[in-house]
Design an enzyme around this catalytic site. Sequence first.
Site, PDB file in Angstrom:
ATOM      1  N   THR A  68      -6.029   0.735  12.162  1.00 40.24           N
ATOM      2  CA  THR A  68      -6.296   0.867  10.722  1.00 40.24           C
ATOM      3  C   THR A  68      -6.319  -0.460   9.972  1.00 40.24           C
ATOM      4  OG1 THR A  68      -3.947   1.167  10.177  1.00 40.24           O
ATOM      5  CG2 THR A  68      -5.229   3.157  10.687  1.00 40.24           C
ATOM      6  N   GLU A  85       0.817  -0.335  16.490  1.00 45.93           N
ATOM      7  CA  GLU A  85      -0.022   0.809  16.132  1.00 45.93           C
ATOM      8  C   GLU A  85      -0.916   1.214  17.295  1.00 45.93           C
ATOM      9  OE1 GLU A  85      -3.852   1.936  13.387  1.00 45.93           O
ATOM     10  OE2 GLU A  85      -2.481   0.424  12.563  1.00 45.93           O
ATOM     11  N   HIS A 132       3.982   1.968  11.740  1.00 51.19           N
ATOM     12  CA  HIS A 132       2.886   1.802  12.698  1.00 51.19           C
ATOM     13  C   HIS A 132       2.746   2.971  13.660  1.00 51.19           C
ATOM     14  CE1 HIS A 132       4.452  -2.249  11.575  1.00 51.19           C
ATOM     15  NE2 HIS A 132       3.197  -2.349  11.210  1.00 51.19           N
ATOM     16  N   CYS A 142       0.864  -1.180   0.000  1.00 48.43           N
ATOM     17  CA  CYS A 142       0.000   0.000   0.000  1.00 48.43           C
ATOM     18  C   CYS A 142       0.903   1.232   0.000  1.00 48.43           C
ATOM     19  CB  CYS A 142      -0.906  -0.006   1.224  1.00 48.43           C
ATOM     20  SG  CYS A 142       0.016   0.084   2.788  1.00 48.43           S
ATOM     21  N   CYS A 151       2.732   5.814   8.784  1.00 45.37           N
ATOM     22  CA  CYS A 151       1.760   5.952   7.703  1.00 45.37           C
ATOM     23  C   CYS A 151       0.877   7.169   7.983  1.00 45.37           C
ATOM     24  CB  CYS A 151       0.904   4.694   7.597  1.00 45.37           C
ATOM     25  SG  CYS A 151      -0.456   4.857   6.408  1.00 45.37           S
ATOM     26  N   SER A 178      -1.119  -7.841  11.039  1.00 50.32           N
ATOM     27  CA  SER A 178      -2.544  -7.861  11.358  1.00 50.32           C
ATOM     28  C   SER A 178      -3.403  -7.920  10.105  1.00 50.32           C
ATOM     29  CB  SER A 178      -2.909  -6.622  12.182  1.00 50.32           C
ATOM     30  OG  SER A 178      -4.290  -6.593  12.459  1.00 50.32           O
ATOM     31  N   HIS A 207      -0.335  -4.635  19.757  1.00 57.28           N
ATOM     32  CA  HIS A 207       0.055  -4.229  18.412  1.00 57.28           C
ATOM     33  C   HIS A 207       0.709  -2.846  18.478  1.00 57.28           C
ATOM     34  CE1 HIS A 207      -0.232  -3.031  14.175  1.00 57.28           C
ATOM     35  NE2 HIS A 207      -0.365  -4.317  13.897  1.00 57.28           N
TER      36      HIS A 207
END
Length: 319
Positions: free
Chosen positions: A169, A131, A79, A17, A101, A228, A129
């Site tokens: 996200t 993020e 993240h 991405c 990001c 994830s 996680h």
Amino acid sequence: MTDTAKKVLLAAPRGYCAGVDRAVETVERALEKYGAPVYVRKEIVHNRYVVDTLAERGAIFVDETTEVPEGAHLVFSAHGVSPAVHSEAKELSLHTLDATCPLVTKVHNEVKRFAKAGYQILLIGHEGHEEVEGTAGEAPDVVHLVDGVEGVERLEFSDDDKLIWLSQTTLSVDETMTIVQLLKQKFPNLQDPPSDDICYATQNRQVAVKAIAPQCDLVIVVGSQNSSNSKRLVEVALQNGAAASYLVDYAHQIEPEWLEGVKTMGLTSGASVPEILVQGVLDLVAEHGFNDVETVTTASEKLVFGLPRELRPADRSKR
């Protein structure tokens, strides 16, 4: 069954991405500009191949900022990190490059805005996680992690509390909305965020898998176990009709028995996976008679994120 009857449905979009592309290029450009070593806090993206390849070029991956020598160059992963991590880096006089990001940064900014406005923030995501840790760190006193149904059951608020939900996200869209509905049943005054936090790439890859899964005896997802969004693709495939689905980093991890009796195989990859790994799977399954490859496209992605300012060419005509 003849070999000509065996088919691969190749999901599109898949793989990198815009946020991952930016993060990986940030490390590559930093190595070119500053030379090795360049330190990276955590994995730049959750993909074993990418991390190993960058390590070979001189990137050093560390778990904590305090492991980085004073004055060195440090890249923050895609993240995101908490304000406390930024403070640690400043104390060590580190030259930081933020590869977070922009879509994660958006959620960080939402946390700060809603915390300032007096909200209790229900953050839907997975405990541990990176993020989630970075996002929650923006306002730890008012952010409450909601990890699955059990997370909903543990929450208690009064009718006077201002509540709003946000999300990691990279979650499954369907799973997230199920959690949201449970939250709203328990807390009728819960407000929705201005926009959906689940990133476009996560959604697009899940929609593509939904399109192919009903026709597939098997769906192979290329991605790492700590990714994830890759793990969610396996779940989405199984929930939408695939007879079986497995997550692999590399083609050689595919067990021959997975392919036995399979007529139609689906193939996709997580948002941090380079296309070379998908091609490796195509080469391997071709040896088992899967020579008919059909790309199933459900969306077109053209979004590009600019590099951190420190790594952009001075002459804009060279960009």
